[in-house]
Design a protein around this motif. Structure first.
Motif, PDB file in Angstrom:
ATOM      1  N   LEU A  50       0.816  -1.215   0.000  1.00  0.00           N
ATOM      2  CA  LEU A  50       0.000   0.000   0.000  1.00  0.00           C
ATOM      3  C   LEU A  50       0.851   1.268   0.000  1.00  0.00           C
ATOM      4  N   GLY A  51       2.155   1.108   0.148  1.00  0.00           N
ATOM      5  CA  GLY A  51       3.043   2.272   0.147  1.00  0.00           C
ATOM      6  C   GLY A  51       3.114   2.977   1.481  1.00  0.00           C
ATOM      7  N   LEU A  52       2.699   2.295   2.580  1.00  0.00           N
ATOM      8  CA  LEU A  52       2.691   2.928   3.899  1.00  0.00           C
ATOM      9  C   LEU A  52       3.994   2.718   4.667  1.00  0.00           C
ATOM     10  N   LEU A  53       4.838   1.807   4.205  1.00  0.00           N
ATOM     11  CA  LEU A  53       6.156   1.647   4.845  1.00  0.00           C
ATOM     12  C   LEU A  53       7.147   1.086   3.849  1.00  0.00           C
ATOM     13  N   THR A  54       8.433   1.229   4.214  1.00  0.00           N
ATOM     14  CA  THR A  54       9.525   0.701   3.403  1.00  0.00           C
ATOM     15  C   THR A  54      10.455  -0.093   4.302  1.00  0.00           C
ATOM     16  N   SER A  55      10.855  -1.270   3.863  1.00  0.00           N
ATOM     17  CA  SER A  55      11.825  -2.088   4.605  1.00  0.00           C
ATOM     18  C   SER A  55      13.221  -1.808   4.067  1.00  0.00           C
ATOM     19  N   THR A  56      14.161  -1.530   4.966  1.00  0.00           N
ATOM     20  CA  THR A  56      15.539  -1.252   4.544  1.00  0.00           C
ATOM     21  C   THR A  56      16.239  -2.555   4.203  1.00  0.00           C
ATOM     22  N   SER A  57      17.431  -2.454   3.635  1.00  0.00           N
ATOM     23  CA  SER A  57      18.233  -3.635   3.269  1.00  0.00           C
ATOM     24  C   SER A  57      19.116  -4.096   4.418  1.00  0.00           C
ATOM     25  N   ASP A  58      18.975  -3.478   5.585  1.00  0.00           N
ATOM     26  CA  ASP A  58      19.776  -3.887   6.743  1.00  0.00           C
ATOM     27  C   ASP A  58      19.421  -5.305   7.165  1.00  0.00           C
ATOM     28  N   VAL A  59      20.321  -5.898   7.930  1.00  0.00           N
ATOM     29  CA  VAL A  59      20.062  -7.235   8.492  1.00  0.00           C
ATOM     30  C   VAL A  59      20.152  -7.129  10.022  1.00  0.00           C
ATOM     31  N   PRO A  60      19.014  -7.302  10.707  1.00  0.00           N
ATOM     32  CA  PRO A  60      17.657  -7.469  10.175  1.00  0.00           C
ATOM     33  C   PRO A  60      17.152  -6.143   9.629  1.00  0.00           C
ATOM     34  N   PRO A  61      16.170  -6.172   8.707  1.00  0.00           N
ATOM     35  CA  PRO A  61      15.667  -4.932   8.102  1.00  0.00           C
ATOM     36  C   PRO A  61      14.944  -4.052   9.122  1.00  0.00           C
ATOM     37  N   ARG A  62      15.058  -2.750   8.874  1.00  0.00           N
ATOM     38  CA  ARG A  62      14.324  -1.780   9.678  1.00  0.00           C
ATOM     39  C   ARG A  62      13.082  -1.331   8.897  1.00  0.00           C
TER      40      ARG A  62
END
Length: 315
Positions: A50-62
Motif C-alpha cells: 500500500l506504500g505505507l512503509l519501506t523495509s531497509t536492506s539492513d540485516v535485520p531490516p528496519r
C-alpha cells in the motif's frame, strides 16, 4: 480512519505504531502490538504494497513508515482511480441494459399526451439529432414554429442533413412559402407533395415522432423506437420523397419556380395568386404556358416534368 482507502483496522494500528517508533524491526513491532511475529510479517507485507512503509536492506531490516500526508494522498489517488473504473463499468452495463430494454415490446413506443409534453419531447429529440432529420411538415404544430425553425437552422450549421416534405397546408399558412424557401436557402433539402398523409419527424433513423390521431394532431403523439414500425415510417418517407417536387429554384426564373412548386402542391390559381401577389389572370396564363411548354396534362405532372428536365432540382 484509513479503512475508507483500503487499509484494514489491524494494519492501520501497525502503521500508527510505526509512526511512534520509526526504524524498528519486525520483532519490536510485534512485541508492541502484542501479536504473533508471522502475523505481523503479513501486515508489514500489506503495508509495503500500500506504500505505507519501506523495509531497509539492513540485516535485520528496519521498518520506515511513509509520511502520513504522502501516504494518504497516494491511497486516495488509487481509490479514486478504482472508483472511476467502477463508474465506467457501470455505464457500460447501463448501456447494455438500455439496449435490452429497447427491444422489449413495451419500450418500443412511447405515448405522449398534451401539447406542452409533445413540444418538450420534440425539442429533446431535435436537440439530440447528430446526423439526419427527416420531416413531413403539415399544420397544426405543437411547438412554436420560430423556436423549432431556429433549432433546425442550428442543426444545419452543425452539418446535420435535413430533409423536409411540405404539404399544401403548410405552404398555405401566412409566410409558409417564404419559410420553405428560407429553409432551403439555409441548406435544407426541401420538397413539396400534394398528399402528405401525416405529421412525422424521424431523428437519426433511431426514433420517430408522429401524432397518435391525425384528427387531433397536437393532443397526443407517439415516439417510435427502433422496430419494424420505424422501418416502415422511414420507407414511407423515402417513397414520398421520390414522388415530391423540389422547392429549391435552380435553372428557371425564381417566380416560375415558386409557381411550379405551388402547382405541384395542388394550389388553385387564386391561392397561387395570393401567395405570389399576382392577379389570377396572370397566374392562369402563366400556368397554361408552362403546362404547354412541359407537355403536362395536370398541374402535379407539370412539376414532375420540370423536375425530370432539371428545371427544378435540389441544391
Amino acid at each position: 480512519m484509513l479503512e475508507s482507502v483500503g487499509v484494514a483496522a489491524a494494519d492501520e494500528a501497525a502503521y500508527r505504531t510505526l509512526l511512534s517508533i520509526p526504524g524498528c524491526g519486525l520483532p519490536d513491532l510485534a512485541k508492541r502490538l502484542g501479536r504473533d511475529a508471522d502475523d505481523v510479517r503479513e501486515t508489514v507485507k500489506r503495508l509495503e504494497e500500500l506504500g505505507l512503509l519501506t523495509s531497509t536492506s539492513d540485516v535485520p531490516p528496519r521498518l520506515l513508515p511513509t509520511r502520513p500526508d504522502v501516504a494518504v494522498d497516494a491511497l486516495v489517488a488509487v481509490r479514486r482511480a478504482e472508483l472511476d473504473r467502477v463508474r465506467a463499468e457501470a455505464r457500460v452495463l447501463l448501456s447494455e441494459l438500455r439496449e435490452q430494454e429497447q427491444h422489449r415490446p413495451e419500450n418500443l413506443v412511447e405515448v405522449i399526451v398534451g401539447q406542452e409534453a409533445i413540444a418538450a419531447r420534440f425539442a429533446q429529440l431535435l436537440n439530440g439529432t447528430k446526423d439526419t432529420l427527416m420531416v413531413l411538415d403539415r399544420p397544426p404544430y405543437a411547438a412554436k414554429v420560430e423556436q423549432s425553425d431556429n433549432t433546425v437552422r442550428g442543426l444545419l450549421r452543425e452539418g446535420v442533413a435535413v430533409r423536409g416534405i411540405y404539404s399544401p397546408d403548410s405552404l398555405d399558412v401566412p409566410g409558409g412559402v417564404d419559410e420553405a424557401y428560407s429553409a432551403a436557402d439555409a441548406g435544407e433539402s426541401s420538397r413539396v407533395h400534394p398528399q402528405v398523409p401525416m405529421k412525422l419527424a424521424v431523428f437519426d433513423r433511431t426514433a420517430a415522432l408522429l401524432p397518435l390521431s391525425v384528427d387531433q394532431l397536437v393532443d397526443s403523439a407517439l415516439v417510435v423506437h427502433p422496430c419494424a414500425l420505424l422501418d416502415a415510417l422511414i420507407e414511407m418517407f423515402t417513397l414520398l420523397w421520390d414522388q415530391a417536387v423540389p422547392v429549391v429554384p435552380a435553372r428557371m426564373d425564381p417566380l416560375d419556380a415558386r409557381l411550379m412548386t405551388l402547382l405541384a402542391a395542388g394550389f388553385k390559381d387564386d391561392a397561387i395568386a395570393r401567395q405570389l401577389t399576382l392577379s389570377s389572370r396572370t397566374v392562369g396564363r402563366r400556368v397554361a404556358e408552362l403546362m404547354e411548354t412541359l407537355g403536362a396534362r395536370t398541374r402535379f405532372q407539370a412539376g414532375i416534368h420540370a423536375q425530370r428536365r432539371r428545371l427544378l432540382e435540389d441544391s
